[in-house]
Scaffold this motif. Sequence first.
Motif, short mmCIF file in Angstrom:
data_model
loop_
_atom_site.label_atom_id
_atom_site.label_comp_id
_atom_site.label_asym_id
_atom_site.label_seq_id
_atom_site.Cartn_x
_atom_site.Cartn_y
_atom_site.Cartn_z
N ARG A 1 0.84 -1.21 0.00
CA ARG A 1 0.00 0.00 0.00
C ARG A 1 0.87 1.25 0.00
O ARG A 1 0.60 2.21 -0.74
CB ARG A 1 -0.93 0.00 1.22
N LYS A 2 1.87 1.26 0.84
CA LYS A 2 2.77 2.41 0.93
C LYS A 2 3.42 2.69 -0.42
O LYS A 2 3.48 3.83 -0.88
CB LYS A 2 3.83 2.15 2.00
N VAL A 3 3.89 1.61 -1.08
CA VAL A 3 4.59 1.76 -2.35
C VAL A 3 3.66 2.31 -3.43
O VAL A 3 4.01 3.22 -4.18
CB VAL A 3 5.17 0.39 -2.80
N TYR A 4 2.42 1.78 -3.50
CA TYR A 4 1.49 2.21 -4.54
C TYR A 4 1.06 3.66 -4.34
O TYR A 4 0.92 4.42 -5.31
CB TYR A 4 0.27 1.29 -4.56
N PHE A 5 0.83 4.06 -3.09
CA PHE A 5 0.45 5.44 -2.83
C PHE A 5 1.62 6.39 -3.07
O PHE A 5 1.41 7.54 -3.50
CB PHE A 5 -0.09 5.59 -1.41
N GLN A 6 2.85 5.94 -2.80
CA GLN A 6 4.02 6.78 -3.12
C GLN A 6 4.11 7.00 -4.61
O GLN A 6 4.38 8.12 -5.07
CB GLN A 6 5.30 6.10 -2.62
N LEU A 7 3.90 5.94 -5.40
CA LEU A 7 3.95 6.06 -6.86
C LEU A 7 2.87 7.02 -7.35
O LEU A 7 3.15 7.94 -8.13
CB LEU A 7 3.78 4.68 -7.49
N ALA A 8 1.62 6.80 -6.92
CA ALA A 8 0.52 7.67 -7.35
C ALA A 8 0.76 9.12 -6.91
O ALA A 8 0.51 10.07 -7.67
CB ALA A 8 -0.81 7.16 -6.80
N GLY A 9 1.25 9.30 -5.68
CA GLY A 9 1.49 10.64 -5.17
C GLY A 9 2.53 11.40 -5.97
O GLY A 9 2.31 12.56 -6.34
N ARG A 10 3.66 10.75 -6.25
CA ARG A 10 4.72 11.48 -6.96
C ARG A 10 4.34 11.75 -8.42
O ARG A 10 4.75 12.75 -9.00
CB ARG A 10 6.04 10.74 -6.85
N VAL A 11 3.51 10.88 -9.02
CA VAL A 11 3.04 11.13 -10.39
C VAL A 11 2.10 12.34 -10.41
O VAL A 11 2.22 13.23 -11.26
CB VAL A 11 2.34 9.88 -10.96
N LEU A 12 1.16 12.40 -9.47
CA LEU A 12 0.18 13.49 -9.45
C LEU A 12 0.81 14.83 -9.08
O LEU A 12 0.34 15.88 -9.52
CB LEU A 12 -0.95 13.16 -8.48
N LEU A 13 1.89 14.79 -8.29
CA LEU A 13 2.51 16.04 -7.84
C LEU A 13 2.99 16.91 -9.00
O LEU A 13 3.03 18.14 -8.87
CB LEU A 13 3.69 15.73 -6.91
N VAL A 14 3.36 16.31 -10.11
CA VAL A 14 3.99 17.09 -11.19
C VAL A 14 2.96 17.76 -12.11
O VAL A 14 3.35 18.54 -12.98
CB VAL A 14 4.92 16.19 -12.04
N PHE A 15 1.66 17.48 -11.93
CA PHE A 15 0.67 18.04 -12.84
C PHE A 15 0.59 19.56 -12.75
O PHE A 15 0.26 20.22 -13.73
CB PHE A 15 -0.71 17.43 -12.58
N LEU A 16 0.88 20.13 -11.59
CA LEU A 16 0.87 21.59 -11.47
C LEU A 16 1.88 22.20 -12.44
O LEU A 16 1.59 23.20 -13.11
CB LEU A 16 1.21 22.01 -10.05
N PHE A 17 3.06 21.60 -12.52
CA PHE A 17 4.09 22.17 -13.38
C PHE A 17 3.70 22.04 -14.85
O PHE A 17 4.01 22.91 -15.66
CB PHE A 17 5.43 21.47 -13.14
N ILE A 18 2.99 20.97 -15.20
CA ILE A 18 2.50 20.82 -16.57
C ILE A 18 1.55 21.96 -16.91
O ILE A 18 1.59 22.54 -18.00
CB ILE A 18 1.81 19.46 -16.75
N GLY A 19 0.67 22.31 -15.96
CA GLY A 19 -0.22 23.45 -16.16
C GLY A 19 0.53 24.76 -16.31
O GLY A 19 0.16 25.61 -17.11
N PHE A 20 1.62 24.91 -15.54
CA PHE A 20 2.44 26.12 -15.63
C PHE A 20 3.08 26.24 -17.01
O PHE A 20 3.14 27.32 -17.60
CB PHE A 20 3.53 26.08 -14.55
N VAL A 21 3.55 25.11 -17.56
CA VAL A 21 4.24 25.12 -18.85
C VAL A 21 3.31 25.59 -19.97
O VAL A 21 3.70 26.37 -20.84
CB VAL A 21 4.81 23.72 -19.17
N PHE A 22 2.06 25.14 -19.93
CA PHE A 22 1.15 25.40 -21.05
C PHE A 22 0.21 26.58 -20.80
O PHE A 22 -0.81 26.72 -21.45
CB PHE A 22 0.34 24.15 -21.37
N SER A 23 0.53 27.42 -19.84
CA SER A 23 -0.28 28.62 -19.60
C SER A 23 0.63 29.84 -19.49
O SER A 23 1.78 29.72 -19.10
CB SER A 23 -1.09 28.46 -18.30
N GLY A 24 0.09 31.00 -19.84
CA GLY A 24 0.88 32.23 -19.76
C GLY A 24 1.63 32.53 -21.05
O GLY A 24 1.59 31.77 -22.02
#
Length: 304
Positions: free
Chosen positions: A187-210
């Motif tokens: 459980r710890k491993v799977y949530f770590q994987l999902a967490g670190r993948v989702l964390l980067v979506f903010l930066f993707i939004g930053f790249v394609f806006s402005g």
Amino acid sequence: MSQIRGTAGYHLGPDHRPFGGPSHSAANTDPSPLDAIRAQTSKIEDLLDTVADPIKPYLPAIGRFLIVVTFLEDALRIITQWNDQLSYLRDYRSIPWGFTHLFLALNVIFMLSGSVMVIARRHSEYAVGGLLGVVVTQALGYGLIFDLNFFLRNLSVVGGLLMVLSDSFHRKKFAFAGLPQIDEKDRKVYFQLAGRVLLVFLFIGFVFSGEWSISRILVSLVGLVACVMVVVGFKAKWSAVLLVVILSIFNVIINNFWTLHPHHPHRDFAKYDFFQILSIVGGLVLLVNMGPGSLSVDEKKKVY
């Protein structure tokens, strides 16, 4: 630390001969470009470890507080702007009187109680569940679910909450009756994987806006490389530190709500964005503290 990182984990030592062939030093005395990159990144990681040693015991608490700070700010904003919030939900979202009060009151209760439990490390699984419910209900209640930037930022906030959940699994075991049980470590491993993948979506939004500029292109390229490294778990701690620095500088420069007049129309938006980015930085801080987990390139290299 350098003895551990170096070449020991990759079986690249000068005298290692797994198949009885000639030694590495005999075959080629010049280090390969990959070896050179690994050596340089290992030096950087050693330096970061040395610098971070004094604050390392406090990183979990710092990360958890930053993750929930956007919920604390949002609860305070609803309380101090109660009538304005009611008017918006009634006039623009057409939510009936009474339901508007219930909606706001439940949001405040769940945000405050969930945030306190996360900071105190008490019942983290229930706290994270409540805060995830707040993210979903606010997206629906305020009609922002189809706003791309809002959606990507909230995915990153969810990633931070999943990092909190992952951090809680190694301290407390719990099980849901009637459901197949997954090993606590899994459980710890799977949530770590999902967490670190989702964390980067903010930066993707930053790249394609402005608006685009030379500096924005350079920062975007560096940030995207760091995001990919975080997702696959290659030098994840170093990449997370780099993203923390980039996002913190960006946050102070762009979302400086304290420089705007109290009645400025964009002040609340800048303030909201500022605290949301702080929450994502908190998730990255937890990633630096816990590491990427076993489902990552960094951990696989230790095995092979």
